[in-house]
Design a protein around this motif. Structure first.
Motif, PDB file in Angstrom:
ATOM      1  N   MET A  17      18.376 113.781  35.278  1.00  0.00           N
ATOM      2  CA  MET A  17      18.738 112.662  36.131  1.00  0.00           C
ATOM      3  C   MET A  17      20.063 112.078  35.645  1.00  0.00           C
ATOM      4  N   ALA A  18      20.975 111.814  36.558  1.00  0.00           N
ATOM      5  CA  ALA A  18      22.289 111.278  36.204  1.00  0.00           C
ATOM      6  C   ALA A  18      22.163 109.821  35.775  1.00  0.00           C
ATOM      7  N   LYS A  19      22.943 109.465  34.798  1.00  0.00           N
ATOM      8  CA  LYS A  19      22.951 108.081  34.327  1.00  0.00           C
ATOM      9  C   LYS A  19      23.903 107.264  35.189  1.00  0.00           C
ATOM     10  N   HIS A  20      23.446 106.117  35.617  1.00  0.00           N
ATOM     11  CA  HIS A  20      24.269 105.222  36.433  1.00  0.00           C
ATOM     12  C   HIS A  20      24.872 104.159  35.526  1.00  0.00           C
ATOM     13  N   HIS A  21      26.028 103.705  35.925  1.00  0.00           N
ATOM     14  CA  HIS A  21      26.761 102.769  35.077  1.00  0.00           C
ATOM     15  C   HIS A  21      27.594 101.850  35.966  1.00  0.00           C
ATOM     16  N   ILE A  22      27.674 100.596  35.596  1.00  0.00           N
ATOM     17  CA  ILE A  22      28.529  99.656  36.312  1.00  0.00           C
ATOM     18  C   ILE A  22      29.745  99.384  35.441  1.00  0.00           C
ATOM     19  N   GLU A  23      30.914  99.772  35.936  1.00  0.00           N
ATOM     20  CA  GLU A  23      32.172  99.510  35.240  1.00  0.00           C
ATOM     21  C   GLU A  23      32.783  98.250  35.820  1.00  0.00           C
ATOM     22  N   ASN A  24      33.691  97.635  35.056  1.00  0.00           N
ATOM     23  CA  ASN A  24      34.327  96.420  35.560  1.00  0.00           C
ATOM     24  C   ASN A  24      35.777  96.345  35.118  1.00  0.00           C
ATOM     25  N   ASN A  25      36.516  95.510  35.812  1.00  0.00           N
ATOM     26  CA  ASN A  25      37.929  95.262  35.528  1.00  0.00           C
ATOM     27  C   ASN A  25      38.149  93.837  35.025  1.00  0.00           C
ATOM     28  N   ILE A  26      37.126  93.250  34.434  1.00  0.00           N
ATOM     29  CA  ILE A  26      37.202  91.837  34.060  1.00  0.00           C
ATOM     30  C   ILE A  26      38.323  91.571  33.060  1.00  0.00           C
ATOM     31  N   ARG A  27      38.456  92.406  32.060  1.00  0.00           N
ATOM     32  CA  ARG A  27      39.489  92.170  31.049  1.00  0.00           C
ATOM     33  C   ARG A  27      40.887  92.156  31.685  1.00  0.00           C
ATOM     34  N   ARG A  28      41.163  93.158  32.536  1.00  0.00           N
ATOM     35  CA  ARG A  28      42.467  93.216  33.208  1.00  0.00           C
ATOM     36  C   ARG A  28      42.660  92.025  34.136  1.00  0.00           C
ATOM     37  N   LEU A  29      41.616  91.663  34.880  1.00  0.00           N
ATOM     38  CA  LEU A  29      41.717  90.535  35.797  1.00  0.00           C
ATOM     39  C   LEU A  29      41.937  89.224  35.051  1.00  0.00           C
ATOM     40  N   ARG A  30      41.294  89.072  33.892  1.00  0.00           N
ATOM     41  CA  ARG A  30      41.533  87.857  33.091  1.00  0.00           C
ATOM     42  C   ARG A  30      42.989  87.797  32.647  1.00  0.00           C
ATOM     43  N   PHE A  31      43.499  88.947  32.215  1.00  0.00           N
ATOM     44  CA  PHE A  31      44.900  88.996  31.776  1.00  0.00           C
ATOM     45  C   PHE A  31      45.828  88.654  32.940  1.00  0.00           C
ATOM     46  N   ASP A  32      45.548  89.229  34.106  1.00  0.00           N
ATOM     47  CA  ASP A  32      46.368  88.975  35.298  1.00  0.00           C
ATOM     48  C   ASP A  32      46.249  87.535  35.787  1.00  0.00           C
ATOM     49  N   ALA A  33      45.154  86.872  35.461  1.00  0.00           N
ATOM     50  CA  ALA A  33      44.925  85.484  35.876  1.00  0.00           C
ATOM     51  C   ALA A  33      45.442  84.533  34.804  1.00  0.00           C
ATOM     52  N   ASP A  34      46.684  84.741  34.403  1.00  0.00           N
ATOM     53  CA  ASP A  34      47.329  83.866  33.424  1.00  0.00           C
ATOM     54  C   ASP A  34      46.583  83.875  32.090  1.00  0.00           C
ATOM     55  N   GLU A  35      46.078  85.065  31.716  1.00  0.00           N
ATOM     56  CA  GLU A  35      45.356  85.254  30.460  1.00  0.00           C
ATOM     57  C   GLU A  35      44.172  84.296  30.327  1.00  0.00           C
TER      58      GLU A  35
END
Length: 77
Positions: free
Chosen positions: A1-19
């Motif tokens: 069975m394939a493992k499912h995973h939720i990835e996110n861009n939170i770190r990049r978005l925080r940086f883009d949002a004036d750190e």
């Protein structure tokens, strides 16, 4: 069975949002900083409601913040 995973861009978005700090994002989303840390490091998958709150904090659609990866489940015809 394939493992499912939720990835996110939170770190990049925080940086883009004036750190934006993890603490500031946590306050906007109504959770603790530790929760944001765990989500950012993919150690914890947020509830659907929390995922929308985080996306709202960035003013982004959910799909720009979170990505579901893993195997595709066969669908009957």
């Amino acid at each position: 069975m394939a493992k499912h995973h939720i990835e996110n861009n939170i770190r990049r978005l925080r940086f883009d949002a004036d750190e934006m700090t993890q603490a500031a994002l946590a306050e906007k989303a109504g959770v603790t900083r530790q929760t944001i840390v765990a989500i950012e490091k993919a150690k914890y998958a947020p509830s659907l409601e929390l995922a929308f709150q985080i996306a709202n904090a960035f003013g982004k659609p959910l799909e720009e913040v979170f990505t579901f990866t893993g195997g595709k489940k066969d669908m009957p015809d």
